[in-house]
Design a protein around this motif. Sequence first.
Motif, PDB file in Angstrom:
ATOM      1  N   GLN A  57      -7.902  -0.844  -3.334  1.00  0.00           N
ATOM      2  CA  GLN A  57      -7.359  -1.893  -4.182  1.00  0.00           C
ATOM      3  C   GLN A  57      -7.989  -1.818  -5.571  1.00  0.00           C
ATOM      4  O   GLN A  57      -9.169  -1.477  -5.717  1.00  0.00           O
ATOM      5  CB  GLN A  57      -7.616  -3.262  -3.559  1.00  0.00           C
ATOM      6  CG  GLN A  57      -6.919  -3.473  -2.228  1.00  0.00           C
ATOM      7  CD  GLN A  57      -7.125  -4.870  -1.672  1.00  0.00           C
ATOM      8  OE1 GLN A  57      -7.152  -5.850  -2.414  1.00  0.00           O
ATOM      9  NE2 GLN A  57      -7.264  -4.971  -0.357  1.00  0.00           N
ATOM     10  N   GLU A 169      -1.581  -4.458  -1.469  1.00  0.00           N
ATOM     11  CA  GLU A 169      -2.188  -5.734  -1.877  1.00  0.00           C
ATOM     12  C   GLU A 169      -2.076  -5.944  -3.384  1.00  0.00           C
ATOM     13  O   GLU A 169      -1.893  -7.068  -3.861  1.00  0.00           O
ATOM     14  CB  GLU A 169      -3.656  -5.774  -1.455  1.00  0.00           C
ATOM     15  CG  GLU A 169      -3.885  -5.792   0.051  1.00  0.00           C
ATOM     16  CD  GLU A 169      -3.857  -4.407   0.678  1.00  0.00           C
ATOM     17  OE1 GLU A 169      -4.105  -4.295   1.894  1.00  0.00           O
ATOM     18  OE2 GLU A 169      -3.595  -3.420  -0.039  1.00  0.00           O
ATOM     19  N   GLU A 172       1.503  -6.903  -4.139  1.00  0.00           N
ATOM     20  CA  GLU A 172       1.706  -8.307  -3.765  1.00  0.00           C
ATOM     21  C   GLU A 172       1.066  -9.241  -4.788  1.00  0.00           C
ATOM     22  O   GLU A 172       1.647 -10.283  -5.136  1.00  0.00           O
ATOM     23  CB  GLU A 172       1.118  -8.558  -2.375  1.00  0.00           C
ATOM     24  CG  GLU A 172       1.371  -9.961  -1.841  1.00  0.00           C
ATOM     25  CD  GLU A 172       0.843 -10.163  -0.432  1.00  0.00           C
ATOM     26  OE1 GLU A 172       0.899 -11.307   0.060  1.00  0.00           O
ATOM     27  OE2 GLU A 172       0.375  -9.193   0.176  1.00  0.00           O
TER      28      GLU A 172
END
Length: 211
Positions: A57, A169, A172
């Motif tokens: 991430q 992630e 999102e």
Amino acid sequence: DKTAVDDLTTRVTNAELTIDAHAGAIAQKAERTEVYTKTEIDGIVDGIEIGGRNLIQKSWLKNNSDIDISTGLERPSGRRTIVTEFIQVTPQQTYMFQRPVDQGNVGARYYDSDKNYIGAANLGSRRVYKLNIPDGCYYFKFIDEANTLDEGYKFEKGNKATDWAPAPEDVEAEINTVKTDVATLTTNYDSITARVESTEGDIDTLTGDVS
């Protein structure tokens, strides 16, 4: 004369034998090549494992830092890009790691199932790496001497690197940010509309008083 004819016949016969031999060799080679190529292709296709999902991430990346090779702990300062969170991996599985630039070395940091530090490895200098996770390793971190936060870090399961894409992630989070921005704009719009309507009402009242 007869000698010349016999000589010519012999040469023709030898030439025919040579042609037949070459034809047989060519056919045999073609047959071997066809089998070899198919076997190779089957083996390569069967051996390809593609993950695709980026396990890093964006918020996990930090530059001007380091992870101590003796303790596996993050140092307060340094000159390397690191991943601050533990990346979960499967022991004895293959993963692909890629970075934005081929500059300086990359180091691996390995941790057990309880996130205890168990070892390190110098992966050398390149842009794309194939890593075989050692036995007993369930979590992974890395350091990168490139010391950059440029887009392009990717860690994925499998033995074939795929094009860079953000972690799900991160996608999102971007979507949620857009949703929040839209909601804020909607709220502001409603507020402005209410103020305009209120102002119009005041104007109507004043107009009535003047009349």
